[in-house]
Design a protein around this motif. Structure first.
Motif, PDB file in Angstrom:
ATOM      1  N   PHE A  32       0.835  -1.193   0.000  1.00  0.00           N
ATOM      2  CA  PHE A  32       0.000   0.000   0.000  1.00  0.00           C
ATOM      3  C   PHE A  32       0.877   1.252   0.000  1.00  0.00           C
ATOM      4  CE2 PHE A  32      -2.954  -3.101   1.932  1.00  0.00           C
ATOM      5  CZ  PHE A  32      -4.088  -2.865   1.162  1.00  0.00           C
ATOM      6  N   ILE A  33       0.565   2.189  -0.907  1.00  0.00           N
ATOM      7  CA  ILE A  33       1.324   3.439  -1.028  1.00  0.00           C
ATOM      8  C   ILE A  33       0.370   4.611  -0.821  1.00  0.00           C
ATOM      9  CG2 ILE A  33       2.919   4.771  -2.445  1.00  0.00           C
ATOM     10  CD1 ILE A  33       3.335   2.234  -4.149  1.00  0.00           C
ATOM     11  N   HIS A  34       0.594   5.370   0.232  1.00  0.00           N
ATOM     12  CA  HIS A  34      -0.307   6.473   0.574  1.00  0.00           C
ATOM     13  C   HIS A  34      -0.068   7.703  -0.289  1.00  0.00           C
ATOM     14  CE1 HIS A  34       2.737   8.951   2.593  1.00  0.00           C
ATOM     15  NE2 HIS A  34       3.196   7.847   3.171  1.00  0.00           N
ATOM     16  N   ASN A  41      -1.075   4.720   8.135  1.00  0.00           N
ATOM     17  CA  ASN A  41      -2.224   4.441   9.009  1.00  0.00           C
ATOM     18  C   ASN A  41      -3.539   4.329   8.270  1.00  0.00           C
ATOM     19  OD1 ASN A  41      -0.041   5.952  10.377  1.00  0.00           O
ATOM     20  ND2 ASN A  41      -1.275   5.635  12.211  1.00  0.00           N
ATOM     21  N   VAL A  42      -3.669   5.042   7.165  1.00  0.00           N
ATOM     22  CA  VAL A  42      -4.956   5.058   6.465  1.00  0.00           C
ATOM     23  C   VAL A  42      -5.321   3.696   5.882  1.00  0.00           C
ATOM     24  CG1 VAL A  42      -4.804   7.504   5.902  1.00  0.00           C
ATOM     25  CG2 VAL A  42      -3.924   5.820   4.273  1.00  0.00           C
ATOM     26  N   TRP A  43      -4.331   2.804   5.791  1.00  0.00           N
ATOM     27  CA  TRP A  43      -4.568   1.502   5.172  1.00  0.00           C
ATOM     28  C   TRP A  43      -4.896   0.395   6.171  1.00  0.00           C
ATOM     29  CZ3 TRP A  43      -5.237   2.233   0.289  1.00  0.00           C
ATOM     30  CH2 TRP A  43      -4.459   3.138  -0.440  1.00  0.00           C
ATOM     31  N   PHE A  44      -4.866   0.660   7.456  1.00  0.00           N
ATOM     32  CA  PHE A  44      -4.971  -0.407   8.442  1.00  0.00           C
ATOM     33  C   PHE A  44      -6.236  -1.252   8.283  1.00  0.00           C
ATOM     34  CE2 PHE A  44      -2.060   1.521  11.958  1.00  0.00           C
ATOM     35  CZ  PHE A  44      -0.960   1.282  11.150  1.00  0.00           C
ATOM     36  N   HIS A  45      -7.360  -0.604   8.007  1.00  0.00           N
ATOM     37  CA  HIS A  45      -8.603  -1.388   7.919  1.00  0.00           C
ATOM     38  C   HIS A  45      -8.578  -2.324   6.710  1.00  0.00           C
ATOM     39  CE1 HIS A  45      -9.256   2.161   5.465  1.00  0.00           C
ATOM     40  NE2 HIS A  45     -10.393   1.701   4.986  1.00  0.00           N
ATOM     41  N   LEU A  46      -7.920  -1.916   5.630  1.00  0.00           N
ATOM     42  CA  LEU A  46      -7.795  -2.796   4.469  1.00  0.00           C
ATOM     43  C   LEU A  46      -6.812  -3.927   4.752  1.00  0.00           C
ATOM     44  CD1 LEU A  46      -7.696  -0.289   1.465  1.00  0.00           C
ATOM     45  CD2 LEU A  46      -9.666  -1.384   2.525  1.00  0.00           C
ATOM     46  N   MET A  47      -5.760  -3.639   5.493  1.00  0.00           N
ATOM     47  CA  MET A  47      -4.787  -4.670   5.842  1.00  0.00           C
ATOM     48  C   MET A  47      -5.411  -5.747   6.718  1.00  0.00           C
ATOM     49  SD  MET A  47      -1.487  -2.178   6.495  1.00  0.00           S
ATOM     50  CE  MET A  47      -0.321  -3.491   6.907  1.00  0.00           C
ATOM     51  N   HIS A  48      -6.234  -5.325   7.668  1.00  0.00           N
ATOM     52  CA  HIS A  48      -6.957  -6.289   8.504  1.00  0.00           C
ATOM     53  C   HIS A  48      -7.857  -7.175   7.641  1.00  0.00           C
ATOM     54  CE1 HIS A  48      -5.939  -5.353  12.649  1.00  0.00           C
ATOM     55  NE2 HIS A  48      -5.958  -4.075  12.357  1.00  0.00           N
ATOM     56  N   SER A  57       0.149  -8.140   3.658  1.00  0.00           N
ATOM     57  CA  SER A  57       0.195  -6.775   3.149  1.00  0.00           C
ATOM     58  C   SER A  57       1.199  -5.931   3.927  1.00  0.00           C
ATOM     59  CB  SER A  57      -1.196  -6.129   3.209  1.00  0.00           C
ATOM     60  OG  SER A  57      -1.677  -6.076   4.541  1.00  0.00           O
ATOM     61  N   TYR A  58       1.612  -4.840   3.283  1.00  0.00           N
ATOM     62  CA  TYR A  58       2.609  -3.931   3.849  1.00  0.00           C
ATOM     63  C   TYR A  58       2.192  -2.502   3.527  1.00  0.00           C
ATOM     64  CZ  TYR A  58       5.436  -8.201   3.733  1.00  0.00           C
ATOM     65  OH  TYR A  58       5.893  -9.481   3.897  1.00  0.00           O
ATOM     66  N   ALA A  59       2.480  -1.585   4.455  1.00  0.00           N
ATOM     67  CA  ALA A  59       2.198  -0.167   4.216  1.00  0.00           C
ATOM     68  C   ALA A  59       3.361   0.664   4.734  1.00  0.00           C
ATOM     69  CB  ALA A  59       0.903   0.248   4.908  1.00  0.00           C
ATOM     70  N   LEU A  60       3.880   1.538   3.887  1.00  0.00           N
ATOM     71  CA  LEU A  60       5.026   2.380   4.243  1.00  0.00           C
ATOM     72  C   LEU A  60       4.573   3.799   4.566  1.00  0.00           C
ATOM     73  CD1 LEU A  60       5.824   0.478   1.602  1.00  0.00           C
ATOM     74  CD2 LEU A  60       7.995   1.686   1.793  1.00  0.00           C
ATOM     75  N   ASP A  61       5.290   4.432   5.500  1.00  0.00           N
ATOM     76  CA  ASP A  61       5.269   5.884   5.608  1.00  0.00           C
ATOM     77  C   ASP A  61       6.364   6.379   4.672  1.00  0.00           C
ATOM     78  OD1 ASP A  61       3.303   6.150   7.608  1.00  0.00           O
ATOM     79  OD2 ASP A  61       4.773   5.872   9.210  1.00  0.00           O
ATOM     80  N   LEU A  62       5.997   6.996   3.575  1.00  0.00           N
ATOM     81  CA  LEU A  62       7.023   7.499   2.658  1.00  0.00           C
ATOM     82  C   LEU A  62       7.889   8.542   3.360  1.00  0.00           C
ATOM     83  CD1 LEU A  62       4.855   7.911  -0.563  1.00  0.00           C
ATOM     84  CD2 LEU A  62       6.501   6.082  -0.076  1.00  0.00           C
TER      85      LEU A  62
END
Length: 254
Positions: A32-34, A41-48, A57-62
């Protein structure tokens, strides 16, 4: 909904914060790329949601956002794309699916066209097509964009952080934010969409004022075989209508 454990890696000579949700025997690794002034943080519900069906899944703070190191000088989307590329390489991730929102969508497209790294691509209210919509000031655009994202309770701390930053003259006047924004906002990647050769899902809010619905049709037309889903939502369509977006993602990934 519990938050994920924060982790760090050095990428592009910057300490980058990220979160992961690992599922046993996952067929894919979703990255996930914000977007601009957002964070992982905005992706947490999708990651769950993906974890519940066995997808990692993975989400970075750019760099410059969330809990990641702020670059000392201005950067651009080539820098962000190479950061995500290095992240994938360092973790040795295979069977990658890129998901990008807003400017994260533009980053995902650049990364895919230049490196052919993903098996599938998901663009959510993606940026990258430039017109007079983007001539407004940073503060005005971001105020309108981020407002709908904070409906979820887990995002309240993020709201306070972003609005505090927006109200800081030092932050708004910093070379990094102003010049990086100029670099990002002045780049039009319309010509890149036709070079995307993997299955692509496009999700768009019909009330999006930051990246208008007309952009969705342009991207859909230019990416051969892409699928467009329009929902009754704003720029943060995956937050406005999480269940709808989750269903689209799961059906596309599976």
């Amino acid at each position: 909904m519990n938050e994920f454990q924060s982790r760090q890696l050095v990428l592009n000579n910057h300490l980058v914060n990220y979160y992961n949700s690992i599922a046993d025997n996952s067929d894919y690794n979703v990255i996930f790329i914000h977007g601009w002034l957002s964070s992982a943080n905005v992706w947490f519900h999708l990651m769950h949601a993906l974890n519940r069906i066995g997808i990692s899944s993975y989400a970075l703070d750019l760099p410059g956002f969330g809990a990641s190191q702020v670059p000392s000088t201005s950067v651009d989307n080539n820098f962000y794309a190479s950061t995500v590329q290095e992240f994938i390489n360092k973790l040795n991730l295979k069977n990658v699916i890129l998901v990008g929102h807003s400017n994260g969508g533009a980053i995902a497209v650049k990364l895919q066209v230049n490196n052919n790294i993903a098996q599938k691509l998901i663009l959510i209210d993606a940026a990258g097509i430039r017109n007079k919509t983007f001539s407004k000031s940073i503060k005005t655009i971001i105020a309108k964009i981020v407002k709908p994202v904070f409906k979820l309770p887990i995002l309240k701390p993020l709201r306070a952080k972003i609005y505090k930053a927006m109200g800081s003259e030092d932050y708004l006047d910093s070379e990094y934010l102003k010049n990086t924004y100029k670099n990002v906002i002045n780049e039009d990647i319309t010509n890149l969409y036709s070079s995307v050769m993997v299955p692509t899902l496009i999700i768009w809010g019909d009330q999006d004022k930051a990246t208008p619905i007309e952009f969705a049709h342009i991207i859909n037309k230019n990416i051969s075989g892409s699928e467009l889903k329009i929902i009754n939502a704003g720029h943060f369509s995956f937050v406005d209508k999480p269940d709808v977006v989750i269903n689209y993602l799961i059906n596309f990934i599976k």
